[in-house]
Design an enzyme around this catalytic site. Structure first.
Site, mmCIF file in Angstrom:
data_model
loop_
_atom_site.group_PDB
_atom_site.id
_atom_site.type_symbol
_atom_site.label_atom_id
_atom_site.label_comp_id
_atom_site.label_asym_id
_atom_site.label_seq_id
_atom_site.Cartn_x
_atom_site.Cartn_y
_atom_site.Cartn_z
ATOM 1 N N GLN A 24 26.891 6.088 25.461
ATOM 2 C CA GLN A 24 27.259 7.299 24.501
ATOM 3 C C GLN A 24 27.660 8.619 25.038
ATOM 4 N N LYS A 37 25.308 -1.863 26.800
ATOM 5 C CA LYS A 37 24.734 -1.431 25.689
ATOM 6 C C LYS A 37 24.451 -2.726 25.014
ATOM 7 N N CYS A 57 15.516 -5.546 21.040
ATOM 8 C CA CYS A 57 14.806 -6.193 19.976
ATOM 9 C C CYS A 57 13.873 -7.256 20.527
ATOM 10 N N ASP A 105 26.010 6.046 14.237
ATOM 11 C CA ASP A 105 25.585 4.811 14.346
ATOM 12 C C ASP A 105 25.330 4.125 12.997
ATOM 13 N N SER A 146 13.710 5.784 10.069
ATOM 14 C CA SER A 146 13.569 5.582 11.435
ATOM 15 C C SER A 146 13.176 6.704 12.107
ATOM 16 N N GLU A 172 27.753 3.841 18.025
ATOM 17 C CA GLU A 172 26.750 3.233 18.649
ATOM 18 C C GLU A 172 26.602 1.709 18.148
ATOM 19 N N SER A 228 22.031 2.630 26.545
ATOM 20 C CA SER A 228 22.892 2.722 25.413
ATOM 21 C C SER A 228 23.535 4.388 25.513
ATOM 22 N N HIS A 243 13.408 0.500 20.021
ATOM 23 C CA HIS A 243 13.432 0.257 21.272
ATOM 24 C C HIS A 243 12.717 0.906 22.438
ATOM 25 N N HIS A 260 19.343 7.305 14.665
ATOM 26 C CA HIS A 260 17.697 7.340 14.442
ATOM 27 C C HIS A 260 17.441 8.550 15.255
ATOM 28 N N ASN A 278 29.156 0.267 21.192
ATOM 29 C CA ASN A 278 28.363 -1.037 21.408
ATOM 30 C C ASN A 278 28.668 -2.120 22.142
ATOM 31 N N SER A 317 19.317 11.827 10.950
ATOM 32 C CA SER A 317 19.055 10.217 11.427
ATOM 33 C C SER A 317 19.918 9.355 10.481
ATOM 34 N N HIS A 322 21.354 -3.678 10.890
ATOM 35 C CA HIS A 322 21.686 -2.089 10.667
ATOM 36 C C HIS A 322 21.578 -1.844 9.160
ATOM 37 N N ASP A 359 20.512 -3.462 24.875
ATOM 38 C CA ASP A 359 19.667 -2.915 23.660
ATOM 39 C C ASP A 359 19.605 -3.890 22.626
ATOM 40 N N ASN A 360 20.588 -4.367 22.338
ATOM 41 C CA ASN A 360 20.769 -5.556 21.178
ATOM 42 C C ASN A 360 19.891 -6.733 21.674
HETATM 43 N N1 LIG Z 1 17.877 -2.710 15.004
HETATM 44 C C1 LIG Z 1 18.237 -2.588 15.803
HETATM 45 O O1 LIG Z 1 17.499 -1.722 16.641
HETATM 46 C C2 LIG Z 1 19.633 -2.785 16.139
HETATM 47 C C3 LIG Z 1 20.196 -2.859 17.442
HETATM 48 C C4 LIG Z 1 21.423 -3.325 17.775
HETATM 49 C C5 LIG Z 1 22.265 -3.838 16.669
HETATM 50 N N2 LIG Z 1 21.736 -3.734 15.534
HETATM 51 C C6 LIG Z 1 22.286 -4.295 14.415
HETATM 52 O O2 LIG Z 1 22.082 -5.822 14.137
HETATM 53 C C7 LIG Z 1 23.171 -6.395 13.569
HETATM 54 C C8 LIG Z 1 23.638 -7.584 14.431
HETATM 55 O O3 LIG Z 1 24.087 -6.910 15.638
HETATM 56 P P1 LIG Z 1 24.403 -7.978 16.893
HETATM 57 O O4 LIG Z 1 24.994 -7.275 17.774
HETATM 58 O O5 LIG Z 1 23.597 -9.053 17.011
HETATM 59 O O6 LIG Z 1 25.791 -8.597 16.079
HETATM 60 P P2 LIG Z 1 26.580 -10.441 16.388
HETATM 61 O O7 LIG Z 1 27.791 -10.063 15.660
HETATM 62 O O8 LIG Z 1 26.323 -10.423 17.758
HETATM 63 O O9 LIG Z 1 25.506 -11.121 15.821
HETATM 64 C C9 LIG Z 1 25.461 -11.356 14.333
HETATM 65 C C10 LIG Z 1 25.436 -12.849 14.351
HETATM 66 O O10 LIG Z 1 24.958 -13.267 12.845
HETATM 67 C C11 LIG Z 1 26.004 -14.489 12.493
HETATM 68 N N3 LIG Z 1 25.769 -14.495 11.009
HETATM 69 C C12 LIG Z 1 26.928 -13.582 10.229
HETATM 70 N N4 LIG Z 1 26.626 -14.167 9.125
HETATM 71 C C13 LIG Z 1 25.359 -15.220 9.045
HETATM 72 C C14 LIG Z 1 25.014 -15.841 7.775
HETATM 73 N N5 LIG Z 1 25.400 -15.710 6.732
HETATM 74 N N6 LIG Z 1 24.116 -16.845 8.291
HETATM 75 C C15 LIG Z 1 23.687 -16.714 9.754
HETATM 76 N N7 LIG Z 1 24.435 -15.955 10.467
HETATM 77 C C16 LIG Z 1 25.360 -15.278 10.330
HETATM 78 C C17 LIG Z 1 27.179 -14.350 13.242
HETATM 79 O O11 LIG Z 1 27.793 -15.463 13.487
HETATM 80 C C18 LIG Z 1 26.647 -13.780 14.672
HETATM 81 O O12 LIG Z 1 26.550 -14.508 15.456
HETATM 82 C C19 LIG Z 1 24.104 -5.299 13.433
HETATM 83 O O13 LIG Z 1 24.183 -4.781 11.901
HETATM 84 C C20 LIG Z 1 23.554 -4.360 14.154
HETATM 85 O O14 LIG Z 1 24.477 -3.194 13.937
HETATM 86 C C21 LIG Z 1 20.330 -3.466 15.093
HETATM 87 N N1 LIG Z 2 14.430 3.817 20.247
HETATM 88 C C1 LIG Z 2 15.590 4.188 19.551
HETATM 89 N N2 LIG Z 2 16.143 4.953 19.331
HETATM 90 C C2 LIG Z 2 17.258 5.497 18.715
HETATM 91 N N3 LIG Z 2 17.990 4.306 18.122
HETATM 92 C C3 LIG Z 2 17.343 3.092 18.500
HETATM 93 C C4 LIG Z 2 16.060 2.851 18.848
HETATM 94 N N4 LIG Z 2 15.815 1.632 18.902
HETATM 95 C C5 LIG Z 2 16.629 0.794 18.312
HETATM 96 N N5 LIG Z 2 17.543 1.877 18.143
HETATM 97 C C6 LIG Z 2 18.779 1.575 17.128
HETATM 98 C C7 LIG Z 2 20.051 1.866 17.738
HETATM 99 C C8 LIG Z 2 20.879 0.657 18.530
HETATM 100 O O1 LIG Z 2 21.651 0.679 19.570
HETATM 101 C C9 LIG Z 2 21.654 -0.066 17.394
HETATM 102 O O2 LIG Z 2 22.932 -0.557 17.872
HETATM 103 O O3 LIG Z 2 21.503 0.119 16.263
#
Ligand SMILES: NC(=O)c1ccc[n+]([C@@H]2O[C@H](COP(=O)([O-])OP(=O)(O)OC[C@H]3O[C@@H](n4cnc5c(N)ncnc54)[C@H](O)[C@@H]3O)[C@@H](O)[C@H]2O)c1
Ligand SMILES: Nc1ncnc2c1ncn2CC[C@H](O)C(=O)O
Length: 481
Positions: free
Chosen positions: A414, A234, A243, A142, A84, A204, A410, A402, A56, A229, A79, A349, A238-239
C-alpha cells in the site's frame, strides 16, 4: 462515550496508552513496512499528500497510518467496516506518539467498534472533508466505499440533484442518498471540486478492485487506481495465510465451539477460501468446499476436500463460512434447514453473502444477542442457528483480523503504491494498474530475515539458462504463484 474534538471521533481516548503499547509491539512484527518507512523517511516522498483512508482501523493499520505520516503525508482516516475498529488503536492514532488524551496531537480518525450504518457513512464523509483544502489528493481504500461516495457525489452534482432516498433498494444506499442530498444542498459542487484534486486511489481488496475494474469498464472511473490486492505479496499472503490465522480466531472468540470433528462448509475456494479451508482442517474439522469455478473446484478436490453444493450438506454440516466476494450465497431457506445451533459466518468483504434481511423476515423468527457480534436466531419450530457479526467479516468483527506480520506485506505494498501514484501521477492516465514484479519481490525480500530464510544465490550461467536477470524479476508477468 466518544471523544469528539474539532477533528476526530473515537470511542475512548483513555485507551490510547494501551493502543500505543500494541502499536509498538506491532512495529517489530511488521519488518517490511518499517523498512519502507526507514528507506523513505528522509526523502518524505508523500510531502503534500492529503490521504483519506477507508480501511479497518486496527493496530496494524495504525502502523500504516504512522508510516504515511512519517513519509510526509497528512492523513484522515475512517474504518471500512462498522465492526472492525479496535478502539485502543483508534485512540492511539488520534492522540499520536507525542500527544496525550488531554492534548491529542495525532491523526484525525473517525472510527469506533459498533458504528451504526449512518455513523459509518458520516465517518467516511469526515475522512473525506479537509478543513483547509477541497478534499484529499489521494485515497487509500479497502472495498471502495470512499471511492464510491466521491463518484456518486460527482455523478449527482453533474445531474443537478441526487435521487430521492426513498428510491433506494436497500437501507445502506438510502443512507448514502440522504448524505448526498444533504451535501448537495449545503455545499453545491463540493464533490466535483474534491474529485478534481484526487491524483488516484490505491485499493486493498478483491471486492474493491472488482468495483474499480467495473467503473473503468463503464468509463466512469475519475482517477487512476493501483490494484494493491493483486500484488502477489498481498493476495497470496494476506488473503490466504491471514485468513488461515484469523478465521478460527473469530470462531473461537465468538462461540468457543470445538471445531475438531465437526463438518465445516467453506463457500468459495479462492485465496481466502483456501486459507479458511486449511484453517478449519487444521483444527480437525471435515471440510467441504462449494465452488462455481471448475479450476478452483479441482484444486479443492486435489487438496483433499469434498466439493459439493451447499444444498447437499446444509442439513448436516455444523459450520458454514462464506468467502466468495459474491452475494446471496447462504439464503434464509438454507439457514432454516440447518442443524440446531449451526454456526454461520462470512469472511468476505461485504455482508451480502449471507441473507440476513431474508432471515429477519421469516415468520416467527426471533433474534437474541448472546454478546456483541454474536446472535442466536430462533426459527418458528424452536431450533436455532448462531450468526457471527451479522454477516459482516467475522475475523475483524469477532476477533482482531490478521496478525501484524502478514499485514506488513499488504501495507508495504500500500505504501509503495501511494508513493508511486502520488509522485508519478503523470505516468498513470485513468485506469487500473498493478505494481511491477520487482517491487513485489522487494516486499517478499523484506520479510525473509525475520523468518530465518536463507535465499539461494542464482549464478549468472543459471540466470541466462532460465532467461531471468540474476537480481530478478524471476517470473513472467503471467506466472501463477
Ligand atoms: N476478511 C478479510 O480479512 C479478507 C481478506 C482478504 C480478502 N477478503 C475478501 O474476501 C472475498 C474473497 O476474496 P478472494 O481474494 O478469495 O477472492 P477470489 O476471487 O480469489 O475467490 C472467491 C472465490 O469464490 C468463488 N465463488 C464466487 N461465487 C461463488 C458461489 N456462488 N458459490 C461458490 N463459490 C463462489 C469464485 O469462483 C472464487 O474462486 C472478497 O470479498 C475479498 O475482498 C477478506
Ligand atoms: N489486522 C488487520 N488490519 C487491517 N485490515 C485487515 C486486518 N486483517 C484483515 N484485514 C482486511 C484487509 C485485507 O487486506 C482485505 O483484503 O480485506
Amino acid at each position: 462515550t466518544t471523544a469528539v474534538s474539532g477533528d476526530f471521533k473515537v470511542a475512548d481516548l483513555s485507551l490510547a496508552a494501551f493502543g500505543r503499547k500494541e502499536i509498538q509491539l506491532a512495529e517489530h512484527e511488521m519488518p517490511g513496512l518499517m523498512a519502507i518507512r526507514s528507506e523513505y523517511a528522509a526523502a518524505r516522498p508523500l510531502a503534500g499528500a492529503r490521504i483519506t483512508g477507508s480501511l479497518h482501523m486496527t493496530v496494524q493499520t495504525a502502523v500504516l497510518i504512522e508510516t504515511l505520516v512519517a513519509l510526509g503525508a497528512d492523513v484522515r482516516w475512517a474504518s471500512c467496516n462498522i465492526f472492525s475498529t479496535q478502539d485502543h488503536a483508534a485512540a492511539a492514532v488520534a492522540v499520536g506518539p507525542e500527544g496525550s488524551p488531554q492534548q491529542p496531537r495525532g491523526v484525525p480518525v473517525f472510527a469506533w467498534k459498533g458504528e451504526t450504518l449512518e455513523e459509518y457513512w458520516w465517518c467516511t464523509e469526515q475522512a473525506l472533508t479537509w478543513p483547509d483544502a477541497p478534499g484529499p489528493n489521494m485515497i487509500l481504500d479497502d472495498g471502495g466505499d470512499a471511492t464510491l461516495l466521491v463518484h456518486k457525489g460527482v455523478e449527482f452534482e453533474k445531474a443537478g440533484s441526487a435521487p430521492d432516498p426513498s428510491t433506494a433498494d436497500n437501507d445502506e444506499y438510502r443512507l448514502i442518498l440522504e448524505l448526498l442530498n444533504r451535501s448537495l444542498a449545503q455545499s453545491p459542487g463540493k464533490w466535483t471540486a474534491l474529485a478534481s484534486e484526487i491524483r488516484g486511489v490505491t485499493e486493498e481488496t478483491t471486492t474493491g478492485v472488482h468495483r474499480l475494474y467495473e467503473m473503468h469498464q463503464a468509463g466512469t472511473l475519475l482517477f487512476p487506481a493501483i490494484n494493491v490486492n493483486d500484488a502477489v505479496t498481498k493476495s497470496k499472503f494476506d488473503n490466504k495465510y491471514g485468513c488461515r490465522h484469523s478465521l478460527i480466531d473469530g470462531i473461537n472468540r465468538a462461540t468457543d465451539t470445538l471445531i475438531g470433528g465437526k463438518v465445516a462448509v467453506v463457500c468459495g475456494y479462492g485465496d481466502v477460501g483456501k486459507g479458511c479451508a486449511e484453517s478449519l482442517r487444521g483444527q480437525g474439522a471435515r471440510v467441504i468446499v462449494t465452488e462455481i469455478d471448475p479450476i478452483c473446484a479441482l484444486q479443492a478436490a486435489m487438496d483433499g476436500y469434498q466439493v459439493t453444493t451447499l444444498e447437499d450438506v446444509v442439513g448436516t454440516a455444523d459450520i458454514f463460512i462464506t468467502t466468495t466476494g459474491n452475494k446471496d450465497i447462504v439464503l434464509a431457506e438454507h439457514m432454516e434447514a440447518m442443524k440446531h445451533q449451526a454456526i454461520v459466518g462470512n469472511i468476505g468483504h461485504f455482508d451480502n453473502e449471507i441473507d440476513i434481511a431474508g432471515l429477519s423476515k421469516l415468520p416467527g423468527i426471533v433474534k437474541t444477542e448472546i454478546k456483541p457480534q454474536v446472535h442466536e436466531w430462533r426459527f418458528a419450530d424452536g431450533h436455532t442457528i448462531i450468526v457471527l457479526s451479522e454477516g459482516r467479516l467475522l475475523n475483524l468483527g469477532n476477533a482482531t483480523g490478521h496478525p501484524s506480520f502478514v499485514m506488513s506485506n499488504s501495507f508495504a505494498n500500500q505504501t509503495i503504491a501511494q508513493i508511486e501514484l502520488f509522485t508519478k501521477t503523470e505516468q498513470y492516465p485513468v485506469g487500473v494498474y498493478v505494481l511491477p514484479k520487482q517491487l513485489d519481490e522487494k516486499v517478499a525480500r523484506l520479510h525473509l530475515d525475520a523468518l530465518g530464510v536463507k535465499l539461494t544465490k542464482l549464478r549468472p550461467e543459471q540466470a541466462s539458462y532460465i532467461g531471468v536477470p540474476v537480481e530478478g524479476p524471476y517470473k513472467s508477468d503471467h506466472y501463477r504463484y
